[in-house]
Write an enzyme that holds these catalytic residues in place. Structure first.
Site, mmCIF file in Angstrom:
data_model
loop_
_atom_site.group_PDB
_atom_site.id
_atom_site.type_symbol
_atom_site.label_atom_id
_atom_site.label_comp_id
_atom_site.label_asym_id
_atom_site.label_seq_id
_atom_site.Cartn_x
_atom_site.Cartn_y
_atom_site.Cartn_z
ATOM 1 N N ASN A 181 39.860 32.370 31.671
ATOM 2 C CA ASN A 181 38.894 31.851 32.641
ATOM 3 C C ASN A 181 37.933 32.969 33.021
ATOM 4 O O ASN A 181 38.357 34.047 33.383
ATOM 5 C CB ASN A 181 39.669 31.349 33.875
ATOM 6 C CG ASN A 181 38.755 30.734 34.918
ATOM 7 O OD1 ASN A 181 37.522 30.799 34.800
ATOM 8 N ND2 ASN A 181 39.358 30.147 35.931
ATOM 9 N N GLY A 204 47.567 29.426 38.773
ATOM 10 C CA GLY A 204 48.384 28.479 38.009
ATOM 11 C C GLY A 204 49.452 29.194 37.208
ATOM 12 O O GLY A 204 49.499 30.415 37.143
ATOM 13 N N SER A 220 45.856 28.543 34.618
ATOM 14 C CA SER A 220 44.659 29.331 34.855
ATOM 15 C C SER A 220 43.518 28.752 34.012
ATOM 16 O O SER A 220 43.679 28.518 32.826
ATOM 17 C CB SER A 220 44.940 30.773 34.453
ATOM 18 O OG SER A 220 43.791 31.517 34.630
ATOM 19 N N GLY A 221 42.403 28.496 34.627
ATOM 20 C CA GLY A 221 41.244 27.957 33.902
ATOM 21 C C GLY A 221 41.218 26.448 33.837
ATOM 22 O O GLY A 221 40.342 25.861 33.211
ATOM 23 N N THR A 223 40.088 26.076 41.167
ATOM 24 C CA THR A 223 39.165 26.619 42.167
ATOM 25 C C THR A 223 37.953 25.713 42.313
ATOM 26 O O THR A 223 37.506 25.427 43.418
ATOM 27 C CB THR A 223 38.759 28.035 41.752
ATOM 28 O OG1 THR A 223 39.948 28.786 41.589
ATOM 29 C CG2 THR A 223 37.896 28.684 42.805
ATOM 30 N N GLU A 267 51.322 30.927 34.458
ATOM 31 C CA GLU A 267 50.738 31.849 33.470
ATOM 32 C C GLU A 267 51.759 32.254 32.422
ATOM 33 O O GLU A 267 52.869 32.665 32.753
ATOM 34 C CB GLU A 267 50.191 33.098 34.178
ATOM 35 C CG GLU A 267 48.868 32.832 34.849
ATOM 36 C CD GLU A 267 48.252 34.065 35.483
ATOM 37 O OE1 GLU A 267 48.917 35.114 35.522
ATOM 38 O OE2 GLU A 267 47.107 33.949 35.941
ATOM 39 N N SER A 300 38.450 33.759 37.019
ATOM 40 C CA SER A 300 39.826 33.428 37.374
ATOM 41 C C SER A 300 40.180 34.020 38.739
ATOM 42 O O SER A 300 39.889 35.178 39.025
ATOM 43 C CB SER A 300 40.744 33.998 36.307
ATOM 44 O OG SER A 300 42.062 33.695 36.638
ATOM 45 N N SER A 301 40.792 33.190 39.581
ATOM 46 C CA SER A 301 41.195 33.707 40.887
ATOM 47 C C SER A 301 42.414 34.575 40.672
ATOM 48 O O SER A 301 43.400 34.133 40.104
ATOM 49 C CB SER A 301 41.571 32.559 41.817
ATOM 50 O OG SER A 301 40.722 31.475 41.606
HETATM 51 N N1 ADP Z 1 34.736 19.896 37.417
HETATM 52 C C1 ADP Z 1 34.189 20.829 36.634
HETATM 53 N N2 ADP Z 1 32.973 20.645 36.117
HETATM 54 C C2 ADP Z 1 32.415 21.579 35.344
HETATM 55 N N3 ADP Z 1 32.991 22.736 35.027
HETATM 56 C C3 ADP Z 1 34.220 22.991 35.513
HETATM 57 C C4 ADP Z 1 34.863 22.054 36.367
HETATM 58 N N4 ADP Z 1 36.061 22.562 36.704
HETATM 59 C C5 ADP Z 1 36.135 23.764 36.100
HETATM 60 N N5 ADP Z 1 35.025 24.026 35.388
HETATM 61 C C6 ADP Z 1 34.747 25.222 34.582
HETATM 62 O O1 ADP Z 1 35.943 25.856 34.312
HETATM 63 C C7 ADP Z 1 35.969 27.193 34.785
HETATM 64 C C8 ADP Z 1 37.318 27.554 35.322
HETATM 65 O O2 ADP Z 1 37.599 26.807 36.480
HETATM 66 P P1 ADP Z 1 38.447 27.388 37.682
HETATM 67 O O3 ADP Z 1 38.380 26.382 38.728
HETATM 68 O O4 ADP Z 1 37.990 28.747 38.018
HETATM 69 O O5 ADP Z 1 39.881 27.447 37.101
HETATM 70 P P2 ADP Z 1 41.195 27.878 37.826
HETATM 71 O O6 ADP Z 1 40.870 28.141 39.235
HETATM 72 O O7 ADP Z 1 42.120 26.748 37.620
HETATM 73 O O8 ADP Z 1 41.657 29.071 37.131
HETATM 74 C C9 ADP Z 1 34.906 27.236 35.846
HETATM 75 O O9 ADP Z 1 34.354 28.512 35.922
HETATM 76 C C10 ADP Z 1 33.908 26.213 35.340
HETATM 77 O O10 ADP Z 1 33.040 26.814 34.414
HETATM 78 MG MG MG Z 2 41.044 29.752 40.290
#
Ligand code: ADP
Ligand code: MG
Length: 1107
Positions: A160, A390, A110-111, A115, A392, A163-164
């Site tokens: 996050n 992811g 997660s984070g 996404t 957890e 977080s989804s």
């Molecule tokens: N490629 C990236 N560039 C900049 N910031 C990113 C990038 N990927 C993730 N982040 C930052 O990390 C945070 C968490 O990403 P997210 O995709 O929501 O994580 P996950 O879906 O794996 O839980 C996002 O809100 C963003 O602020």
């Molecule tokens: Mg996500």
């Protein structure tokens, strides 16, 4: 150093190594160091073969711009530095060009950036696929589904901020050209417990905060909400605001996105009403009330909130109130109603809120799917993007974490399977021998969870269905019995004594060694959550709602469809959907993005080695690398390989003509690379050790430098030489131009000097000549004058002499004449008598007369009576004779002329004569008639069969037959009539039929009147009292008036021996029946050209205008 090739490679300007496969030596430290080094240089992407490792930068990097998209578009995977776009491009092109369905599997904690990665993939594909209004709309809808789902399904967690809280798999569908057609979204297990309770430091789903911050006052009022977060029990207070997140702005984005995706206004409204109802449910509170039987019964504390909920949702308040206080259990046609205590009432309330929200979420997904569904039935190519929660590990891990981790376990499983499979397939394809590789296979863990008999999920379901008291503890007991011996299962209470003394493991927990690490699960709540029970009273109450969306969300509440069978448990549902997903993924070509979180603080620039190391371990990335390089670390197609290293061997540089493979063989032989270090596949060269590759790279670098020097040398030499040649050429040009210019100048000077000298000389010569000429001329003139004077003098002298001589001669002649005369007179005086003079006179006269007549004879004019010629008289004394002679001659020739006439001609001339006597100098029309022969019968009555009747009626000789205009007495208009004159009568007949209109004996015609002008009008006056006079006089008009009048006159004269009275006057009276009308001729203004017009002015006046 200038780049030599246009084609670039991943190997160019690499920071660390871009592909972990090339890492040397390969171990955990070097792996992490390489990642760290790249991360520190803003290189967040690294490859393991075709797998992309992505490290969350936690800040926005400038590597997702449209320029970057263009850079990666249509490039080979290894051509540019690692990027998520390279993977997306590869997947998209493989889908479009090779017709292979794709899936993009994004995994990580997660984070870690899953996404975001999924969104990047989607936006890249959207950017490179087809364009056009329709396609763009599809793209826009697909992309805009994200904000909607994120608002309802994402929340801030400790790990996050966005977080989804649900798993998402989206199939994007394309047509044969690679244009997007639509998509299908599947959602997995929303973490609905979050609706009613959030761990410390976390928030509820974004949408609640967004509504309260972003909706207008009016809208809030409609939803019966207040802006204050603290008013709502379901909203955790401690982190209502998230840094860098503008809930209000996001609310607008969401509404806009809903509109784009295709939500109708009333649907959006209903959705927000449901959200409001969920939020307000949390505010319903219960208090105990003792009952007679000693048990506590719950009662709602403040009914106001309940009332508002009921108003929002259209549920009968009493129904809902009862559902919160009673529970009806139905078993075999029996209904038993029990009261709920306070704890049960709260449980029921929360269950309702959770169910309402999670069903709303599923409805949203279904509704979005309806909008983005592909509109055609043609075969589609599919690209699936999986963004699932992811792995957890929390402090307290419950049923949700268990399920999530199970899902990740399955994904790891297919990752292992597919990577190995792919690797093996490549070896087979390339004809290279396969060497076995050891790796950790997590199938055993999957089995622990999902085995149909002994799996944990099966145990849980069994417990839930078992009659009797079922608690979480009985479930744990069961686990302890069945799974005790499993290598990956740990429990304090299990029969296995390994963990008896493990104090880190509480009694109410069990622990699983996941592939990603050990996770301890709190058994509390497992049974409930798996059952996912909602009291039937509540679902029935919901079904009764008049709110159509809520009613649709609870179909089982319909009493008609009551189903006593238990609904499938949450666990088994999830297991089934994961199984379907796995099956689906296996049919597609997988592309992996492995997301790694660099730190726990959501901070940029921090790289926590231990944390990363942990993720690398459980993701099995090192193993992944090992698998990739088990046989050969590096492989590359022959063409790019030859292209890259051809400068290392004389035979292949600069051009190799022949198959690329042979070129590479020559190259490797030349470089003396040991045989065991490489192997030739069908289309690729396989290099066993990265060292070899780096050696090649070093050699290449060295060689490039040499080549660069060489090129530089040649280039400089060439440049200097061309410059020198140019200068030399220029110098010659300049010199030639200058010389030419100088010579021109010099020549001009000489020329002008020569001209001056020449002109002076010429001038001098000319003047000299002029002087001479002038002198000569003057001499000539002087001589002439002198001569002239001399000649003059001589001439005058001669003239004087001649004059003198002439005078003398004349004097002599005169004197001589006189002398002779005197002599003659003296001699002839005796012969002359006194009458000699008279005789001479008569003789002379006679002689003259004779001469006159003889001459006249020759000069006689012609015999034509109109010839006026007459010779001039020669002598004045013959004047009267001459005139008389002329008269006599004329009379004689007239007589001669008349003698030739026949009788008929005579008659004609008589008639003409008559006309002349009657009209000459009286009527202006007359002169025109002189030249016209009088024909009389203009109409040939006897020949025209039309007038046969007319001819029969008239037996006399016809003198005149002609068409005349008869003037209507009433209005002055003309009608055509045939005018006939016979010996005794005048007749008028109809021109068309020939019928006789009137017949007048000549004796009854008294007078004919006409004007003096140039017109053909004439009136025929009839004798008063005669038979024909009844209708009055005739007023007629004819072009042959003169002829008619003359003939009428002559005929009358010959018949009646009376002269017909012809009156010529410009005003005469005509008898019209009883009236006498004056016919008046006026000359002048005439509009109708040259035709006279007749107009009845009044009773007494008829005006004829004559031109
Ligand atoms: N490629 C990236 N560039 C900049 N910031 C990113 C990038 N990927 C993730 N982040 C930052 O990390 C945070 C968490 O990403 P997210 O995709 O929501 O994580 P996950 O879906 O794996 O839980 C996002 O809100 C963003 O602020
Ligand atoms: Mg996500």
């Amino acid at each position: 150093m200038a780049k030599m090739e246009v084609k670039t490679s991943l190997l160019d300007d690499m920071i660390g190594v871009g592909d972990m496969v090339l890492l040397e030596p390969l171990n955990e430290d070097s792996f992490i160091n390489n990642l760290k080094k790249r991360f520190d240089h803003n290189e967040v992407y690294t490859y393991i073969g075709s797998v992309v490792i992505s490290i969350n930068p936690y800040r926005s990097l400038p590597i997702y711009t449209p320029e970057k998209v263009e850079e990666y578009r249509n490039r080979n995977f290894y051509e540019l530095s690692p990027h998520i776009f390279a993977l997306s491009d590869e997947a998209y092109r493989s889908l479009r060009d090779q017709d292979k369905d794709q899936c993009i599997l994004i995994t990580g904690e997660s984070g870690a950036g899953k996404t975001e990665a999924s969104k990047l993939v989607m936006s890249y594909v959207a950017a490179v696929c087809g364009k056009g209004a329709e396609v763009n709309q599809v793209k826009e809808q697909l992309l805009q589904s994200n904000p909607v789902l994120e608002a309802f399904g994402n929340a801030k967690t400790v790990r996050n901020d966005n977080s989804s809280r649900f798993g998402k798999y989206m199939d994007i569908e394309f047509d044969f050209k690679g244009d997007p057609l639509g998509g299908v979204i599947s959602n997995y297990l929303l973490e609905k417990s979050r609706v009613v309770k959030q761990p410390r430091g976390e928030r509820n789903f974004h949408i609640f905060y967004q509504i309260l911050s972003g909706a207008s006052e009016e809208f809030l009022c409609k939803l019966k909400l207040e802006r204050d977060f603290s008013r709502y029990n379901y909203l955790g207070l401690d982190s209502a605001k998230v840094n860098g997140v503008d809930d209000a702005a996001n609310f607008r984005t969401v509404r806009n996105a809903m509109q784009i995706v295709g939500f109708m206004d009333h649907e959006t409204q209903s959705v927000f009403e449901v959200v409001a109802a969920v939020l307000k449910l949390g505010n319903i509170e219960f208090k105990p009330e003792s009952r007679v039987n000693g048990l506590d019964e719950s009662k709602i504390k403040d009914k106001n909130e309940l009332k508002e909920i009921c108003e929002l949702t259209g549920i009968d308040q009493s129904v809902l109130e009862r559902a919160f206080s009673f529970r009806t259990v139905e078993a075999k046609q029996e209904k038993v109603s029990t009261t709920l205590n306070v704890a049960q009432a709260y449980y029921a309330r929360d269950a309702l809120a959770k169910n309402l929200y999670s069903r709303l979420f599923s409805w949203l997904v279904t509704r979005i799917n309806e909008s983005i569904k592909a509109q055609t039935k043609v075969r589609k190519k599919v690209m699936g993007v999986l963004d699932i929660y992811g792995f957890e590990i929390f402090e307290d891990n419950s049923f949700e974490q268990f399920i999530i981790n199970y899902c990740n376990e399955k994904l790891q499983q297919i990752f292992i399977e597919l990577t190995l499979k792919e690797e093996q397939e490549e070896y087979i394809r390339e004809g290279i021998e396969w060497t076995h590789i050891d790796y950790f296979n997590n199938a055993i863990i999957c089995d622990l969870i999902e085995n149909n008999q002994t799996g944990i999920l099966a145990m849980l379901d069994e417990e839930c269905l078992r009659p009797g008291t079922v608690t979480d503890d009985t479930f744990l007991e069961k686990l302890n019995q069945v799974c005790a011996t499993h290598q990956h299962f740990e429990s304090r209470m299990s029969k296995c004594s390994r963990f008896l003394n493990d104090t880190s493991l509480p009694h109410s927990c069990f622990r699983i060694q996941h592939y990603a690490g050990k996770v301890m699960y709190q058994v509390e709540g497992f049974v409930d959550k798996n059952n996912d029970l909602l009291y039937r009273d509540l679902s029935q109450a919901m079904w009764k709602a008049s709110h159509s969306l809520i009613k649709a969300l609870f179909p089982e509440g319909n009493p008609a469809k009551i189903n006593l069978k238990r609904p499938p448990t949450a666990g088994s549902q999830f297991k089934a959907s994961v199984a379907t997903l796995m099956k689906n993924l296996q049919t597609k070509n997988p592309n992996y993005i492995r997301c790694i979180k660099p730190n726990d603080k959501k901070a940029a620039h921090i790289f926590n080695d231990a944390l990363v190391c942990h993720q690398i371990r459980y993701l099995g990335l090192l193993e992944n690398v090992r698998v990739r390089r088990a046989g050969y670390a590096f492989r590359q197609a022959y063409e790019p390989c030859l292209e890259r290293y051809k400068m290392l061997c004389k035979q292949t540089w600069p051009h190799w003509r022949g198959p690329a493979r042979a070129g590479v063989e020559v190259l490797f032989n030349e470089l003396e690379i040991p045989e065991e270090e490489f192997s030739f596949g069908r289309s690729k060269i396989f290099i066993r050790n990265p060292r070899t590759l780096f050696k090649l790279e070093d050699l290449r670098k060295q060689r490039l430098e040499d080549l660069a020097t060489l090129i530089e040398k040649i280039y400089r030499g060439w440049k200097c030489r061309t410059r020198f040649l140019l200068m030399k050429k220029s110098q010659i040009v300049i010199a030639s131009w200058y010389r030419r210019y100088a010579q021109q100048n010099k020549y001009q000077k000489i020329k002008s000097s020569a001209i001056i000298v020449q002109s002076y000389i010429r001038g001098w010569k000319a003047r000299k000549l002029l002087r001479e000429l002038k002198h000569r001329k003057r001499c000539n003139e002087a001589a002439t004058i002198i001569a002239a004077y001399w000649h003059g003098t001589q001439a005058r002298r001669e003239l004087k002499r001649l004059k003198e001589e002439a005078r003398r001669k004349h004097a002599v002649a005169v004197i001589w004449a006189y002398w002779l005369g005197l002599k003659v007179r003296r001699e002839y005086r005796k012969f002359f008598r006194a009458n000699a003079g008279r005789k001479i006179y008569e003789f002379t006269l006679q002689r003259l007369m004779q001469k006159y007549f003889l001459e006249m004879k020759n000069k006689m004019p012609s015999l034509s009576p109109i010839d006026r010629n007459w010779p001039a008289r020669p002598y004045l004394f013959l004047d009267s004779t001459h005139k008389e002679l002329k008269r006599i001659f004329h009379l004689w020739r007239c007589k001669k002329y008349r003698d030739q006439f026949t009788d008929q001609q005579k008659l004609i001339y008589e008639e003409k004569l008559e006309a002349s006597e009657l009209f000459k100098d009286k009527k202006a029309l007359y002169p025109a008639s002189v030249g016209q022969p009088f024909q009389g019968a203009y109409l040939e009555i006897s020949k025209n069969p039309k007038y046969k009747k007319l001819k029969d009626a008239v037996d006399e000789k016809i003198i005149i037959a002609e068409v005349v205009n008869k003037i209507n007495r009433a209005n002055g208009k003309a009608t055509s009539r045939i005018f006939l004159l016979t010996k005794n009568n005048v007749l008028l007949a109809d021109q068309k039929s020939g019928n006789i209109k009137s017949e007048v004996p000549l004796g009854d015609v008294t007078k004919v009147s006409m004007s003096s002008q140039n017109d053909g009008f004439f009136a025929v006056h009839l004798k008063e009292g005669s038979e024909a006079a009844g209708k009055g006089d005739f007023l007629l008009s004819s072009d042959h008036l003169i002829e008619m009048a003359t003939k009428l006159y002559r005929t009358t004269l010959s018949q009646t021996k009376q002269k017909l009275n012809i009156e010529i006057s410009d005003e005469f009276l005509v008898q019209f029946r009883q009236d006498k009308v004056c016919v008046k001729f006026i000359q002048g203004s005439q509009k109708n050209g040259n035709i006279p017009t007749c107009k009845r002015k009044n009773n007494r006046l008829l005006e004829v205008a004559v031109p």
